[in-house]
Write an enzyme that holds these catalytic residues in place. Structure first.
Site, mmCIF file in Angstrom:
data_model
loop_
_atom_site.group_PDB
_atom_site.id
_atom_site.type_symbol
_atom_site.label_atom_id
_atom_site.label_comp_id
_atom_site.label_asym_id
_atom_site.label_seq_id
_atom_site.Cartn_x
_atom_site.Cartn_y
_atom_site.Cartn_z
ATOM 1 N N GLU A 81 30.490 21.892 18.676
ATOM 2 C CA GLU A 81 31.570 22.283 17.762
ATOM 3 C C GLU A 81 32.574 23.239 18.408
ATOM 4 O O GLU A 81 33.653 23.477 17.858
ATOM 5 C CB GLU A 81 30.980 22.960 16.518
ATOM 6 N N GLU A 112 9.171 18.249 25.804
ATOM 7 C CA GLU A 112 9.293 19.701 25.805
ATOM 8 C C GLU A 112 8.278 20.359 26.730
ATOM 9 O O GLU A 112 8.429 21.509 27.111
ATOM 10 C CB GLU A 112 9.150 20.259 24.390
#
Length: 303
Positions: A81, A112
């Protein structure tokens, strides 16, 4: 050994019942609200982190967002953003998500634990860069490994975790502990922990923008107007700050090639684009200072 808080059973977990979804909904909402409140205790280090990020931007460094799983989605959403909201160039941003950003509905769960490729991905890391490392547990191998690499290269490390005393918090330059309660659905850190992470990440980037002068009077004066909605918003911002009508604001934006800050100076003070750009350069792009500078010049002429 006691379970970390993100894995413990919430005392109200029994309120979740298929026979009473209204009570379940209330419990979930209350859980999110309490998780969000945990951010208040981290405000001081969030401010420190925002200043470090602003320094990286001023030094033409790179912000690296590193995470796995749902924390990775929170970090990626904030990073993605920053271009549209504050015109942070893509070249100044990197997203490192364990297993890569998902392109479908499945999350790369096992990734992960894997750290292969991190050394190469962070090979260009410099001391002027900042790494924002996010992990609910604070012990995710991928994220901790990235932090350790960053430390060897002298980059600033901001960590966000929900378990106190975790490796990610202990090893960071600026540790941000979000001490959220256990999840209503035990271990589902996309819920309360994720909510607090999103708030903290939003605060970090928004405060960075304030520090850089990209926010004026609560308006995003450094936005990139690349669609009709944002072009309309840009014209509204220019009109409001410069105190001119929409047509004058749009004309100023046209002269400024869509850049809001110089357009405001053009509309408000009848400057040329070259004059507006020069004024902004002398104030490091801070619009408030650029507008005040004109007032100072006028006061000098009156004397």
């Amino acid at each position: 050994m006691a379970l970390p808080s993100t894995e413990q059973l919430h005392p109200d977990a029994a309120r979740l019942s298929p026979g009473d979804l209204a009570t379940s909904a209330r419990a979930l909402a209350e859980g999110q609200i309490k998780a969000a409140a945990a951010v208040r205790d981290a405000e001081d280090n969030i401010v420190r982190g925002a200043k470090a990020m602003a320094e990286t931007m001023r030094a033409e460094g790179i912000l690296h967002f590193v995470a796995a799983g749902s924390s990775g989605l929170m970090a990626a959403a904030d990073a993605q953003e920053l271009g549209g909201t504050f015109s942070i160039p893509p070249a100044r941003l990197r997203i490192h998500m364990a297993g890569g950003l998902p392109t479908g509905v499945e999350m790369p769960g096992g990734a992960e634990d894997a750290t292969e490729g991190l050394e190469q991905a962070l090979d260009s890391l410099q001391a002027k860069d900042t790494v924002i490392a996010v992990s609910a547990s604070g012990s995710t191998p991928y994220t901790v490994a990235a932090m350790n690499i960053a430390r060897t290269k002298g980059a600033t490390v901001i960590s966000i975790a929900n378990n106190g005393g975790s490796p990610l918090l202990l090893g960071a330059d600026i540790p941000i502990l979000l001490a959220t309660p256990p999840e209503l659905i035990s271990g589902s850190t996309r819920m309360g922990a994720g909510t607090a992470q999103k708030i903290a990440l939003n605060m970090l980037s928004s405060l960075m923008a304030v520090e850089l002068g990209h926010v004026h009077g609560g308006m995003m004066v450094n936005l990139r107007a690349d669609n009709d909605k944002l072009r309309g918003r840009a014209a509204g911002i220019v009109a409001r700050i410069a105190e001119v009508d929409t047509e004058t604001a749009q004309n100023a934006l046209n002269v400024a090639h869509g850049d809001v800050k110089p357009a405001i100076l053009i509309a408000a003070q009848d400057l040329s684009l070259a004059q507006a750009d020069a004024r902004l350069r002398t104030t490091n792009g801070v619009l408030t200072a650029a507008l005040a500078k004109d007032q100072q010049l006028n006061n000098g002429r009156e004397r």
